[in-house]
Design a protein around this motif. Structure first.
Motif, PDB file in Angstrom:
ATOM      1  N   VAL A 200       0.838  -1.026   0.266  1.00 25.73           N
ATOM      2  CA  VAL A 200      -0.023   0.135  -0.185  1.00 25.73           C
ATOM      3  C   VAL A 200       1.164   1.279   0.276  1.00 25.73           C
ATOM      4  N   GLU A 201       0.892   2.040  -1.343  1.00 22.67           N
ATOM      5  CA  GLU A 201       1.795   3.293  -1.152  1.00 22.67           C
ATOM      6  C   GLU A 201       0.865   4.154   0.189  1.00 22.67           C
ATOM      7  N   SER A 202       2.272   4.724   1.175  1.00 24.10           N
ATOM      8  CA  SER A 202       2.197   4.911   2.218  1.00 24.10           C
ATOM      9  C   SER A 202       3.480   5.776   2.749  1.00 24.10           C
ATOM     10  N   TYR A 229       2.989  -0.204  -7.059  1.00 22.03           N
ATOM     11  CA  TYR A 229       2.284  -0.533  -5.846  1.00 22.03           C
ATOM     12  C   TYR A 229       1.620  -1.426  -5.963  1.00 22.03           C
ATOM     13  N   GLN A 231      -1.302  -2.129  -3.660  1.00 18.47           N
ATOM     14  CA  GLN A 231      -1.818  -1.103  -3.457  1.00 18.47           C
ATOM     15  C   GLN A 231      -2.762  -2.623  -2.175  1.00 18.47           C
ATOM     16  N   ASP A 232      -1.963  -3.806  -1.677  1.00 20.06           N
ATOM     17  CA  ASP A 232      -2.774  -4.613  -0.745  1.00 20.06           C
ATOM     18  C   ASP A 232      -1.182  -5.474  -0.333  1.00 20.06           C
TER      19      ASP A 232
END
Length: 385
Positions: A200-202, A229, A231-232
């Motif tokens: 997850v992009e963060s 990414y 996203q999971d």
């Protein structure tokens, strides 16, 4: 905000040995809890008999003390982040056999708050939230249970610009370790094109990405780095799909910071290696070359960026048991205390790359190399090369 650097426990045990018993307790009185999709309300007989005052006085062997954790959705057997944390609790249980160690598995983000509340209700002496995705939930639960001790891995929980007194914040210098594996990737790439798969992009995963790209570019500013990414953190099929595309576009080495999603990277690398392709994968969090299972047949893991979540969980448990709960503190584990680095398994890493890693590590520690953590810092770093 208080911040301190902590020395890690000195014992280092091979990950495969540590994790052989994952999903099982340390002794007959310890029963890990696996929740159902609704967060789980099943209480084991062991839990019903727990002392619920939350203020047990532990003896030297841990009697009367409990240290438990809530996994994120990747589960305790993700071969990565959660598994390493559980290994740390198991080590703690082995060294203090009368202490109670357990985990509750989260199948969905909606499980986080019920699981944390459940351990607080049981009077757990120290409850760990494994992963930054639990930040909001642990803040709420900790404020509702001010007499309970909590800890979270990979983020700093704030309220009105202050840390919270009953939450210990465990962080790592992931960018530093990622720089080192980035340098290894650059020195081994035959296509001058490497890749990064994020979960997850963060802000957290950006540290992995920025450090990796910086390590690659420090070795060869002209090398291409592809980033994507998923996203999971728990979608291996998505990880395999991304890896397939990257390898198909000329990438020959891929580093992941994607939890269970990253397992798909290894599957794809093995499939391609079977067909004679020369591709590599770089693991994360643990020495993933040592994990057992379907990866055993494929020698595709170049190295791993090791992040000692296990030792951090162990140490905070031990400190809390000894009356030194680091509530409100920010604990950072980095290169200088062996909190991050490249894996001990180095069979596939050239002597030249190992020597370079040692040189770069020294340069990071003495300030000659300042490893970027964000997109803006990376752009500044790249422009200086």
């Amino acid at each position: 905000m208080k911040k301190r650097f902590m020395m890690l426990v000195s014992s280092v045990v091979a990950a495969g040995t540590l994790l052989a018993a994952c999903g099982e307790g340390n002794n007959e009185d310890t029963t890990p809890v696996n929740n159902d999709a609704n967060g789980g309300n099943e209480i084991t007989e062991n839990e019903e008999n727990n002392n619920n005052d939350g203020n047990n006085e532990a003896t030297g062997d841990g009697e009367g003390f409990s240290s438990k954790m809530v996994t994120d959705t990747g589960g305790v057997d993700d071969r990565s982040f959660n598994e390493s944390a559980w290994a740390g609790l198991q080590m703690f249980g082995d060294d203090y056999p009368e202490a109670e160690v357990e985990y509750i598995q989260s199948n969905d983000a909606s499980d986080y708050a019920p699981n944390l509340n459940r351990l607080a209700r049981d009077g757990t002496d120290i409850t760990f939230a494994i992963g930054f995705l639990m930040e909001d939930d642990i803040r709420t639960v900790a404020q509702q249970n001010e007499d309970q001790n909590f800890a979270i891995v990979d983020t700093v929980v704030m309220e009105d610009d202050e840390t919270i007194s009953n939450i210990a914040n465990i962080t790592f210098a992931e960018h530093e370790g990622s720089f080192l594996v980035g340098a290894v990737a650059a020195m081994h790439s035959e296509t001058d094109h490497v890749g990064f798969i994020g979960g997850v992009e963060s802000d957290l995963i950006k540290k992995f990405e920025s450090g990796f790209k910086a390590g690659v570019k420090y070795v060869d500013p002209d090398m291409e780095v592809t980033v994507q990414y998923a996203q999971d953190f728990n979608d291996a099929s998505r990880g395999q799909q991304i890896a397939d595309t990257m390898y198909g576009n000329g990438v020959d080495i891929i580093y992941h910071a994607a939890g269970g999603t990253g397992n798909g990277l290894f599957t794809e690398a093995i499939d391609r290696a079977r067909n004679g392709e020369n591709v590599w994968a770089i693991g994360v969090d643990q020495d993933q070359a040592l994990t057992e299972g379907e990866w055993d047949e494929g020698n595709v893991i170049l190295t791993s960026m090791v992040k000692r979540v296990d030792q951090a969980v162990y140490q905070v448990s031990e400190d809390t048991m000894n009356g030194n709960f680091p509530g409100g503190e920010v604990l950072e584990f980095g290169l200088e205390d062996d909190g991050v680095g490249i894996a001990e398994t180095r069979d596939n890493v050239s002597d030249e790359a190992i020597e370079a890693v040692e040189e770069y590590e020294a340069m990071i520690l003495n300030g000659e190399i300042e490893v970027p953590q964000t997109d803006d810092e990376y752009e500044e770093f790249e422009s200086s090369l």
